[in-house]
Design an enzyme around this catalytic site. Structure first.
Site, PDB file in Angstrom:
ATOM      1  CG  HIS A 232      30.484 -33.702  16.190  1.00  0.00           C
ATOM      2  ND1 HIS A 232      30.875 -35.128  16.211  1.00  0.00           N
ATOM      3  CD2 HIS A 232      29.424 -33.566  16.799  1.00  0.00           C
ATOM      4  CE1 HIS A 232      29.821 -35.345  16.647  1.00  0.00           C
ATOM      5  NE2 HIS A 232      28.830 -34.906  17.381  1.00  0.00           N
TER       6      HIS A 232
ATOM      7  CD1 TRP B 112      -2.619  -7.475  -1.674  1.00  0.00           C
ATOM      8  CD2 TRP B 112      -1.420  -6.748  -3.309  1.00  0.00           C
ATOM      9  NE1 TRP B 112      -2.257  -8.540  -2.330  1.00  0.00           N
ATOM     10  CE2 TRP B 112      -1.308  -8.225  -3.429  1.00  0.00           C
ATOM     11  CE3 TRP B 112      -0.556  -5.910  -4.173  1.00  0.00           C
ATOM     12  CZ2 TRP B 112      -0.885  -8.840  -4.427  1.00  0.00           C
ATOM     13  CZ3 TRP B 112       0.040  -6.781  -5.616  1.00  0.00           C
ATOM     14  CH2 TRP B 112      -0.048  -8.449  -5.390  1.00  0.00           C
TER      15      TRP B 112
ATOM     16  CB  CYS C  53      -0.917  -0.020   1.181  1.00  0.00           C
ATOM     17  SG  CYS C  53      -1.943  -1.346   1.245  1.00  0.00           S
TER      18      CYS C  53
ATOM     19  CG  ASN D 264       0.314   2.361   3.914  1.00  0.00           C
ATOM     20  OD1 ASN D 264      -0.761   2.324   3.116  1.00  0.00           O
ATOM     21  ND2 ASN D 264       1.313   2.834   3.207  1.00  0.00           N
ATOM     22  N   GLY D 265      -0.924  -0.969   6.766  1.00  0.00           N
ATOM     23  CA  GLY D 265      -0.536  -1.794   8.091  1.00  0.00           C
ATOM     24  C   GLY D 265      -1.734  -2.739   8.409  1.00  0.00           C
TER      25      GLY D 265
ATOM     26  NE  ARG E 117       5.728   2.063  -1.710  1.00  0.00           N
ATOM     27  CZ  ARG E 117       5.869   2.201  -0.374  1.00  0.00           C
ATOM     28  NH1 ARG E 117       5.218   1.572   0.412  1.00  0.00           N
ATOM     29  NH2 ARG E 117       6.914   3.096  -0.041  1.00  0.00           N
TER      30      ARG E 117
ATOM     31  CD  GLU F 182      25.972 -11.183   2.410  1.00  0.00           C
ATOM     32  OE1 GLU F 182      25.646 -11.522   1.213  1.00  0.00           O
ATOM     33  OE2 GLU F 182      25.293 -10.639   3.311  1.00  0.00           O
TER      34      GLU F 182
ATOM     35  CE  LYS G  62      21.956 -10.303   5.198  1.00  0.00           C
ATOM     36  NZ  LYS G  62      22.295 -11.389   4.399  1.00  0.00           N
TER      37      LYS G  62
ATOM     38  CD  GLU H 178      20.661 -14.144   6.306  1.00  0.00           C
ATOM     39  OE1 GLU H 178      20.647 -12.938   6.008  1.00  0.00           O
ATOM     40  OE2 GLU H 178      21.242 -14.801   5.476  1.00  0.00           O
TER      41      GLU H 178
ATOM     42  CE  LYS I 238      19.599  -6.475  -3.377  1.00  0.00           C
ATOM     43  NZ  LYS I 238      19.638  -6.676  -1.761  1.00  0.00           N
TER      44      LYS I 238
END
Length: 612
Positions: free
Chosen positions: A503, A76, A2, A100-101, A27, A487, A484, A480, A607
């Protein structure tokens, strides 16, 4: 996703709002609308479909001339189908609202309003907000007072723009967990859910913070808190190119994108979950995923890790067997395909070459293809049978943040839909739905830990290596977190299953090794993780723990005294991985900033990888 645009004091108010809404079309949306105030009366035009349909309506039913105030919205559908009556703005008596939300407690508010004799016309959660504020106005409350009282009754994430009959030169705006900014120009003031919508009109922006309430007039925007205390939000000067890219005044795109996550998760839930009925409404889902004989999830990098979390969801909730592969390896191991199999390709850009090649191989072997992507016009989306859009908006920083949590949420929704189709107990389903409804608020709470994590980052910036540990669905999150960190800070970091520490990785543990542990009390694995932490502590490793409030209570005195412990909101097993992602992102970000690396464009990385 939205979008909101508003203006007060412009001779071309309607056109300004239309122009701004068109900048937010990327969007995704299914209806749009505009409202004005003229001669003391609110006038609304809204229509199902694209903005062109709204413009056509305005040709046959034009607004009057001499309008200098307007607000508009692209929606939406969530609570209620895409339709004219469910489109925003929502008018209730003397009050119009765009939103929105998600209002998490809208059903409770709706029942209270109906009991008082208030008539509601739509199926949306937003109409309860306009009706609630209107009841307060009808009691004689001034507009600002009505908004202050109303938002204290709202639960969830929201950005609101509000018009009042009799006030031709005023908008009131407020936000919690969803972005909203004010644009300042000579003799006119703008409002937008993203500065990109206002870039044609100004380079001076005020960025509202959670629970700010702004009274917007042509001359200024006055900001206060719900208790009435005035607060100063200083405008920021931003060049047009920066605004167009959507940096929104943050130091880096990555930090901006981390902060966008509550709003994006809210948008996805609006689009794909009817919180009142518990129905998961994924678009164009032309296969019954619960009947899949096997699911292959294929992706690269961060998307691959999202797929690993998805494996837990599918197997534990729906009992569907799942393989997860790195796309660059998938074809070369010559995987056996089964009849009735489903292939899920995950790619933020939709152009990842290895993932596309694996998709084509699966398609040639009769698999039903589901694409999870942020780019619905991409090559992967065009090749798929079913596309589930991430709706995260442009992600500029190379290190993915908001797209990752969107991917994990979509995996959760797919798995929960499959479980629902297989007869998941209704009480259990309702508990999961409630957890999803609370997710944007809990992400906002996690982001509020940024100051603590910045302090931790100052201590970790000199580390040469780090270890991340987790169990269950938090095991992929350990990967992850490590990804991060390496990266963007260039610190070597590894993620491991906590039970695998003995181990091999335990050989690395000494007083110089920070070890990040994640443990929740809702998955039955907390005590085992504590045992691993005690082994680290016994070897003088630096123990860092992210857990929930119950976990803090269960810690023994030795660990509690020696570890650095950070408390995250209590959550179920479905939403925990998404919530625990936030501190890992913020920690990596602040370590990188302290080290002075190029946070948004780290060395050697791109990217989107569009070659094999």
């Amino acid at each position: 996703m939205c979008g909101i645009v508003g203006v007060v004091g412009s001779d071309t108010a309607i056109q300004d709002v239309l122009t701004g809404l068109k900048k937010l079309e990327y969007r995704g949306y299914d209806s749009s609308g505009i409202s004005t105030v003229y001669n003391g009366q609110i006038d609304v035009r809204k229509e199902k479909g694209k903005i062109a349909a709204l413009e056509a309506l305005m040709q046959t039913s034009p607004f009057t001339s001499n309008i200098n105030i307007a607000m508009g919205h692209t929606r939406w559908a969530t609570h209620g189908e895409p339709s004219q009556k469910n489109a925003h703005p929502h008018l209730a008596g003397q009050v119009a609202v765009v939103h929105n939300g998600i209002i998490e407690n809208f059903q409770e508010l709706r029942e209270e309003l109906l009991a008082k004799g208030v008539e509601l016309q739509s199926e949306t959660d937003t109409e309860t907000v306009s009706a609630l504020i209107n009841t307060l106005v009808e009691q004689g409350k001034e507009p600002l007072t009505a908004v202050q009282e109303a938002i204290q009754k709202l639960e969830g994430a929201f950005a609101l723009s509000i018009q009042f009959a009799g006030h031709d030169n005023m908008l009131i705006a407020t936000r919690r967990g969803a972005p909203l900014c004010i644009g300042l120009a000579e003799g006119k003031t703008y409002l937008g859910s993203d500065p990109i919508a206002l870039a044609d009109y100004t380079n001076r922006f005020i960025f509202l913070e959670d629970d700010d309430i702004a009274v917007i007039t042509p001359e200024k925007a006055s900001v206060c808190r719900p208790n009435g205390a005035q607060i100063e939000r200083l405008p920021q000067i931003m060049d047009v190119s920066s605004v167009a890219a959507g940096k929104a005044g943050y130091r880096h795109f990555m930090l901006k994108e981390i902060n966008e996550q509550p709003g994006i998760i809210s948008t996805l839930l609006e689009a794909y979950l009817d919180s009142s009925t518990g129905d998961i409404t994924l678009p164009n889902m032309n296969c019954d995923i619960s009947k899949a004989t096997q699911i292959n999830i294929v992706a690269c990098g961060t998307a691959f890790i999202a797929g690993q979390i998805g494996k837990y969801y599918f197997e534990q909730l729906a009992g569907v067997p799942v393989n997860v592969d790195v796309a660059s390896e998938f074809r070369y191991r010559k995987p056996p395909y089964v009849q009735g199999g489903v292939f899920i390709a995950i790619s933020q850009s939709g152009e990842t070459a290895d993932t596309l090649a694996a998709l084509e191989d699966a398609k040639a072997n009769g698999q039903h293809i589901i694409a999870i992507t942020n780019t619905p016009t991409s090559s992967i989306a065009r090749a798929a049978d079913t596309v589930v859009e991430l709706m995260a908006g442009p992600e500029i920083a190379v290190a993915s943040t908001k797209a990752f949590t969107a991917m994990v949420l979509v995996m959760a929704l797919l798995a929960l839909k499959a479980a629902q189709q297989k007869g998941l107990d209704k009480t259990e389903l309702a508990q999961y739905i409630q957890g999803l409804k609370e997710l944007p608020s809990k992400l906002t709470q996690a982001i509020a830990m940024e100051g603590e994590l910045h302090t931790l980052a100052q201590d970790l910036m000199h580390a040469t290596s780090m270890l991340y540990l987790g169990r269950g669905a938090l095991q992929p999150l350990a990967f992850e977190g490590a990804l991060k960190m390496k990266e963007i800070s260039y610190i070597h970091a590894e993620g491991y299953a906590s039970g695998e520490m003995k181990h091999g990785p335990i050989a690395l543990v000494d007083e110089n090794l920070p070890v990040v542990n994640m443990a929740t009390t809702t998955d039955g694995l907390f005590d085992k993780t504590v045992s691993n932490m005690k082994e680290i502590e016994a070897r003088r490793g630096q123990v860092i723990l992210f857990t929930d409030a119950e976990g803090v209570k269960k810690l023994d005195k030795d660990i509690a005294a020696k570890a650095r412990v950070y408390t995250l909101p209590m959550a179920d097993t479905l939403t925990t991985p998404i919530i625990y992602t936030i501190p890992l992102q913020l920690l990596a970000y602040h370590v990188a900033v302290e080290k002075g690396t190029d946070v948004d464009q780290p060395r050697n990385l791109a990217k989107s990888v569009t070659v094999e």
